[in-house]
Design an enzyme around this catalytic site. Structure first.
Site, PDB file in Angstrom:
ATOM      1  N   GLY A 112     -20.332 -11.778  17.454  1.00 54.54           N
ATOM      2  CA  GLY A 112     -20.009 -10.372  17.179  1.00 54.54           C
ATOM      3  C   GLY A 112     -20.971  -9.883  16.126  1.00 54.54           C
ATOM      4  O   GLY A 112     -22.178  -9.960  16.292  1.00 54.54           O
TER       5      GLY A 112
ATOM      6  N   SER B 124     -21.652 -10.522  12.101  1.00 60.85           N
ATOM      7  CA  SER B 124     -21.187 -11.355  10.988  1.00 60.85           C
ATOM      8  C   SER B 124     -20.829 -10.535   9.748  1.00 60.85           C
ATOM      9  O   SER B 124     -19.900 -10.883   9.010  1.00 60.85           O
ATOM     10  CB  SER B 124     -22.223 -12.431  10.651  1.00 60.85           C
ATOM     11  OG  SER B 124     -23.486 -11.861  10.424  1.00 60.85           O
TER      12      SER B 124
ATOM     13  N   CYS C  60     -23.282 -17.562  18.049  1.00 64.14           N
ATOM     14  CA  CYS C  60     -24.010 -16.392  17.574  1.00 64.14           C
ATOM     15  C   CYS C  60     -23.599 -16.004  16.148  1.00 64.14           C
ATOM     16  O   CYS C  60     -23.933 -16.717  15.217  1.00 64.14           O
ATOM     17  CB  CYS C  60     -23.857 -15.266  18.589  1.00 64.14           C
ATOM     18  SG  CYS C  60     -25.267 -14.183  18.584  1.00 64.14           S
TER      19      CYS C  60
ATOM     20  N   ILE D 199     -27.524 -11.933  22.557  1.00 62.61           N
ATOM     21  CA  ILE D 199     -27.276 -10.541  22.171  1.00 62.61           C
ATOM     22  C   ILE D 199     -27.546 -10.384  20.676  1.00 62.61           C
ATOM     23  O   ILE D 199     -26.808 -10.933  19.856  1.00 62.61           O
ATOM     24  CB  ILE D 199     -25.821 -10.125  22.491  1.00 62.61           C
ATOM     25  CG1 ILE D 199     -25.504 -10.400  23.969  1.00 62.61           C
ATOM     26  CG2 ILE D 199     -25.594  -8.646  22.150  1.00 62.61           C
ATOM     27  CD1 ILE D 199     -24.035 -10.264  24.320  1.00 62.61           C
TER      28      ILE D 199
ATOM     29  N   HIS E 209     -24.181 -16.794  23.867  1.00 61.91           N
ATOM     30  CA  HIS E 209     -22.753 -16.535  24.114  1.00 61.91           C
ATOM     31  C   HIS E 209     -22.233 -17.292  25.337  1.00 61.91           C
ATOM     32  O   HIS E 209     -22.210 -16.730  26.435  1.00 61.91           O
ATOM     33  CB  HIS E 209     -22.549 -15.029  24.365  1.00 61.91           C
ATOM     34  CG  HIS E 209     -22.538 -14.200  23.136  1.00 61.91           C
ATOM     35  ND1 HIS E 209     -21.379 -13.768  22.528  1.00 61.91           N
ATOM     36  CD2 HIS E 209     -23.547 -13.720  22.388  1.00 61.91           C
ATOM     37  CE1 HIS E 209     -21.675 -13.048  21.464  1.00 61.91           C
ATOM     38  NE2 HIS E 209     -22.988 -12.998  21.349  1.00 61.91           N
TER      39      HIS E 209
ATOM     40  N   GLU F 231     -19.298 -17.924  26.229  1.00 63.80           N
ATOM     41  CA  GLU F 231     -18.026 -17.392  26.751  1.00 63.80           C
ATOM     42  C   GLU F 231     -18.259 -16.259  27.747  1.00 63.80           C
ATOM     43  O   GLU F 231     -17.338 -15.814  28.407  1.00 63.80           O
ATOM     44  CB  GLU F 231     -17.129 -16.938  25.585  1.00 63.80           C
ATOM     45  CG  GLU F 231     -17.492 -15.625  24.923  1.00 63.80           C
ATOM     46  CD  GLU F 231     -18.747 -15.688  24.033  1.00 63.80           C
ATOM     47  OE1 GLU F 231     -19.407 -16.739  23.985  1.00 63.80           O
ATOM     48  OE2 GLU F 231     -19.072 -14.657  23.425  1.00 63.80           O
TER      49      GLU F 231
HETATM   50  N1  GLN Z   1     -26.533  -9.773  15.134  1.00 67.42           N
HETATM   51  C1  GLN Z   1     -25.258 -10.352  14.862  1.00 67.42           C
HETATM   52  C2  GLN Z   1     -25.111 -10.713  13.385  1.00 67.42           C
HETATM   53  O1  GLN Z   1     -26.024 -10.650  12.665  1.00 67.42           O
HETATM   54  C3  GLN Z   1     -24.992 -11.571  15.725  1.00 67.42           C
HETATM   55  C4  GLN Z   1     -25.037 -11.199  17.179  1.00 67.42           C
HETATM   56  C5  GLN Z   1     -23.992 -11.815  18.028  1.00 67.42           C
HETATM   57  O2  GLN Z   1     -23.076 -12.483  17.572  1.00 67.42           O
HETATM   58  N2  GLN Z   1     -24.088 -11.528  19.303  1.00 67.42           N
HETATM   59  O3  GLN Z   1     -24.073 -11.064  12.972  1.00 67.42           O
END
Ligand code: GLN
Length: 228
Positions: A54, A56, A88, A171, A207, A209
């Site tokens: 997601g 962080s 991620c 992502i 990812h 999932e």
């Molecule tokens: N760019 C997000 C971060 O810095 C990480 C991306 C992700 O979890 N898909 O937390």
């Protein structure tokens, strides 16, 4: 019964729950998914943990009111053998718990290092982690037709994927800058390391999932079972 703690701070947490359910039926291993929102929910009954992907920074903020993150870090300190899957942003949280040297994932990690959102990509990743194979799920036995003919059972072929490549969804992914000797590379994209195992902690920059291949979730459940 394996109890899986799922950090519900932000991000792709519901997708992890789906993947866990699929992996549990592939392994014929009963699990309980414990959704974690508050520090008091993090206790000795959890056999393993997932830190989803997601954002962080948003996760750290979301954690402030209920101190979930610090409870998760204490749990990892207290039960170093119990497996953790960080994907991620989850990998970022493992590598950067807020102190200089992370005891959980001894690797440097750089956020958004592939570029911006539009630089997100999908690619086949080479996996060298030993994961338990999954049986067929949702096997449907078709009923006999009007000629009393019984078609062969149809299985979910996605669950049979046992080759070493894995469809990686990246992502706004982070990149490992350097990894210590304790970190075993378990997933690579060409020369680039995109997944490492540090003791019982598995960190992936993609990812898993979001694909139909649940081998990392099977790994987590299986490891939790053997270390119980
Ligand atoms: N760019 C997000 C971060 O810095 C990480 C991306 C992700 O979890 N898909 O937390």
């Amino acid at each position: 019964m394996v109890r899986v703690g799922l950090a519900m701070l932000q991000g792709a947490r519901h997708e992890h729950a789906e993947a866990l359910r699929a992996a549990s039926s592939q392994l014929h291993q009963e699990i309980e998914i414990v959704e974690l929102r508050r520090a008091v929910e993090v206790n000795e009954h959890l056999d393993c943990l997932i830190l989803p992907g997601g954002e962080s920074t948003a996760m750290r903020k979301a954690s402030q009111s209920e101190s979930l993150l610090s409870a998760l870090y204490s749990w990892m300190e207290q039960y170093p053998q119990r497996p953790v899957l960080g994907t991620c942003a989850g990998a970022i949280l493992l590598a950067n718990p807020g102190e200089a040297q992370s005891p959980f994932l001894r690797a440097g990690i750089s956020r958004n290092a592939w570029g911006r959102q539009r630089d997100s990509f999908e690619a086949e990743v080479e996996v060298s982690l030993d994961t338990p194979s999954g049986g067929r799920i949702s096997t449907k036995i078709a009923t006999r037709d009007q000629f009393n003919h019984q078609p062969l059972p149809v299985g979910d072929t996605a669950s049979l994927n046992t080759n070493s490549t894995f469809h990686g969804v990246f992502i706004r992914a982070p990149r490992f800058e350097q990894t210590s000797v304790e970190c075993i590379p378990v997933a690579t994209l060409g020369e680039e390391i995109v997944g490492v195992l540090d003791g019982s902690r598995l960190a992936l920059t993609f990812h898993p999932e979001l694909t139909g291949d649940y081998r990392f979730h099977r790994w987590l459940i299986h490891q939790a079972n053997v270390t119980q």
